[in-house]
Design an enzyme around this catalytic site. Structure first.
Site, PDB file in Angstrom:
ATOM      1  CG  ASP A 185     -22.551  62.253 -86.938  1.00  0.00           C
ATOM      2  OD1 ASP A 185     -21.581  62.992 -86.726  1.00  0.00           O
ATOM      3  OD2 ASP A 185     -23.029  62.042 -88.074  1.00  0.00           O
ATOM      4  CG  ASP A 202     -19.448  64.167 -93.685  1.00  0.00           C
ATOM      5  OD1 ASP A 202     -19.463  62.962 -93.388  1.00  0.00           O
ATOM      6  OD2 ASP A 202     -20.129  65.025 -93.095  1.00  0.00           O
TER       7      ASP A 202
END
Ligand code: GLA
Length: 697
Positions: A444, A502
């Site tokens: 990430d 997301d």
């Protein structure tokens, strides 16, 4: 005098240059495939134009900016603070059917520019450039174009994407500029608008027909794409990494290479250009053992429990995942020392002793004993000020002397240009991968860069990824940056999946995934079934609709199956089984995107003559009856048989009419399907009709 041509030809496109004695070759054509036989030298066909230099300066592969070329520059470079004006001499030219390489030198500025044009599998052109300082005094490189290309006078529209966290890849269609059009990234990473990429559509080009040029830079950092109109009536397209002044300084003998540009030209519309881009990206993917195996279905723990977990809870989640057919269990954020929220712990890559008193070993072994792979979330380029790493090495974070370091999500960015930073991160990750049965990393990057890290930050991260891949070649890696903030062909050399967004709301996902597919193939598109209501939007959707929207990508689940009813769990297990049954058609093959009537969009994915077709309706129909769905990709097929596998979603409210036509497979001629269309069942809002198609030649 006939022109001395060097040329590359793919099935659909041609790149034709005119070689000149001692000078950079000229652009003669970049577009649909042509036969250039008999072409006269450009100089023989150009009449003088008023208010021009006495010696003509046509568009070359390295035009002399500052000495008669007034368009976009290929190179901007300084020495001792003064701008240099190289006049390139071609000292070597090698050409064969697959590549053209040029070496250009300028004695006065002591610079060498190398340019390469090559054919990628699938027919796209790969463009590379590098600059070398041959002088004794250093030079500052301000810009080196990866691509500087001619666009046709028939160009009509430029298509690009913008976005933000939770709203990636919003498509923007604009007319070709009268002056200049620019898209710049300055956040230090690719960004939520997707890869540095664009499409240029000629007049009347669309999804299936017409000429489309698609360019993407294989680059995960700041970039600039520009289109400028010249006064001859054409446009030039320039693309490259965006460099800060003074960022790249080349000493004697040093070189800097621009990120590769992947340029597809298709006469089969956006779908044709997409196919070439998919093939070029696939050629960059470095799968363990050299080939993609069926993409394992994921369960990712993030939205199932966020930071709130420990060894027992995660084991229970893993058991419920295994029971519904999950193949890879990914333990997301929250597992490492001090990480009970997002204020602490980044940088210290050891298990939290409170949540995981025996480390991750027992859990990882339990997960693998359940028959799943074990994957782990990391965010290597980041550090929380509240971490042992920061306390030991506060100087490792990117900083501008005398300035505050702005945090984002309470974190700072490590300086990846520094060898000791990369060595530390390699040692930590290598230790984890060596000690535990971890076969997957979710990598990430949860903030924009301030201060900037520049191109060296991007290349530093590539270097770390390459080192880890070499040391642990069986480990696959997912690229994520607050969802889809780092999805590009540059990092794709080291990674095997992207977390697309997301935002897992299936209505939001439909356009996001279509934007993703414009440049990256479906097998690397992370697509999950999330909870309802969706955490990002608060909207509720049926499980079937959520699943059907995710099915074409690299499929996964992002919820706690134990919170579902027994019936819902069975339904989800059914969708996982459905994905496993069909993924061989969905991944690694061809994709087509299109639009029907009344807001309906469709997507087909297949291998050879077999495919799945998804007819997707997000908003309620306005028309009383659905219009047939034209499928232009079947125009040349003798016939095609369609079997309606499922209508996913739309179960509640007024009953949908069922038509006997869809009870049995339907066989229709390709011409009918392409020009009249496949009859469709009525679809309610938030539903997907999934067909299996088989072409008869
Ligand atoms: C980012 C990712 C999410 C999750 C969180 C963890 O937002 O996109 O999927 O991994 O970080 O902090």
């Amino acid at each position: 005098m006939s022109a001395a041509l060097v040329q590359l030809h793919s099935r659909e496109a041609s790149l034709v240059l005119e070689a000149r004695e001692g000078a950079p070759p000229l652009w003669r054509h970049l577009g649909a495939r042509v036969d250039a036989a008999g072409l006269a030298a450009l100089a023989d066909g150009r009449t003088p134009a008023s208010f021009s230099l006495d010696e003509d300066v046509p568009f070359s592969t390295a035009p002399p900016a500052g000495l008669g070329w007034f368009g976009l520059p290929a190179v901007t470079v300084r020495r001792d603070g003064r701008s240099l004006v190289p006049v390139w001499h071609c000292t070597a030219l090698h050409a064969d059917a697959a590549r053209i390489s040029l070496v250009l030198e300028d004695a006065a500025t002591a610079l060498r520019l190398e340019r390469r044009f090559a054919l990628a599998p699938g027919g796209a052109f790969l463009l590379d450039a590098s600059l070398t300082n041959l002088g004794t005094q250093p030079v500052s490189l301000d810009h080196l174009a990866s691509a500087l290309l001619p666009l046709s006078a028939h160009s009509a529209q430029v298509v690009s994407w913008h976005g933000r966290h939770n709203a990636e890849l919003v498509e923007a269609v604009e007319p070709m500029p009268r002056q200049i059009w620019r898209r710049e990234g300055r956040c230090g990473l690719t960004g939520h608008g997707g890869a540095p990429a664009l499409l240029v559509l000629e007049e009347s080009a669309g999804d299936h027909a017409g000429q489309v040029l698609a360019l993407q830079l294989a680059w995960s950092g700041d970039s600039v794409l520009a289109i400028e109109r010249d006064d001859e009536g054409c446009w030039q397209l320039g693309a490259g990494a965006a460099l800060a002044p003074g960022e790249v300084v080349l000493g004697q003998g040093e070189s800097w290479s621009a990120p590769q540009a992947i340029v597809a030209v298709s006469t089969h519309g956006r779908n044709g250009a997409m196919a070439q881009q998919h093939a070029a990206v696939r050629a960059r993917l470095d799968w363990p053992d050299g080939r993609m195996r069926p993409r394992p279905v994921h369960l990712n723990s993030w939205e199932a429990c966020y930071f709130d977990h420990d060894a027992q809870r995660i084991l229970a989640l893993a058991e419920s995942a295994a029971a519904i057919g999950i193949e890879r269990f990914v333990l997301d954020d929250g597992w490492f020392k001090g990480r009970s929220d997002d204020t602490a712990g980044l940088g210290d890559w050891t298990a939290d002793p409170v949540k995981y008193p025996e480390g991750l070993g027992p859990l990882a072994r339990q997960v693998t004993a359940l028959g799943m792979e074990f994957g782990l979330w990391v965010e290597p380029e980041m550090v929380n000020p509240d971490s042992d790493l920061y306390r030991a090495h506060p100087d490792w974070a990117l900083v501008l002397p005398g300035r505050e370091r702005p945090t984002a999500r309470n974190q700072l960015v490590l300086d990846m240009a520094r060898v000791e930073v990369r060595d530390y991160l390699f040692a930590r990750l290598d230790a984890l991968l060596g000690a535990l049965p971890i076969s997957y990393l979710k990598w990430d990057h949860n903030r924009d860069l301030a201060p900037a890290g520049g191109a060296a930050q991007v290349r530093g991260n590539y270097d770390l990824l390459a080192r880890l891949r070499a040391a642990h070649p069986a480990v696959e890696i997912e690229s994520c940056a607050g969802g889809g903030g780092r999805s590009d062909a540059g990092i794709a050399q080291f990674t095997h999946r992207f977390w697309t967004s997301d935002n897992i709301d299936a209505v939001s996902r439909v356009p996001i995934q279509r934007g993703f597919l414009a440049f990256l193939p479906p097998e690397v598109m992370g697509a999950h079934v999330g909870a309802s209501p969706a955490h990002a939007t608060g909207r509720s959707q049926s499980l079937a609709f959520r699943a059907a929207v995710a099915i074409p990508g690299h499929f996964g689940v992002e919820l706690d199956p134990r919170r579902l009813s027994g019936a819902e769990r069975d339904e989800l297990a059914g969708w996982i089984a459905f994905h496993k049954q069909w993924r061989h058609l969905l991944h690694g093959g061809w994709t087509q995107l299109g639009q029907g009537n009344d807001g309906l969009v469709w997507q087909a994915a297949g291998q050879g003559d077999e495919f799945l077709l998804f007819a997707i309706r997000t908003a309620p129909a306005l028309d009383r009856r659905p219009q047939p769905l034209r499928l232009p990709f079947l125009a040349d097929a003798a016939a095609c048989t369609f079997e309606l596998l499922r209508i996913a979603g739309g179960e509640h409210g007024h009953a949908a009419h069922s038509a006997p036509l869809f009870a049995a497979p339907v066989r229709l001629a390709g011409s009918w399907l392409a020009r009249a269309g496949l009859p469709l069942p009525p679809l309610k809002a938030e539903s997907v009709a999934i067909f299996h198609g088989k072409v008869q030649a």
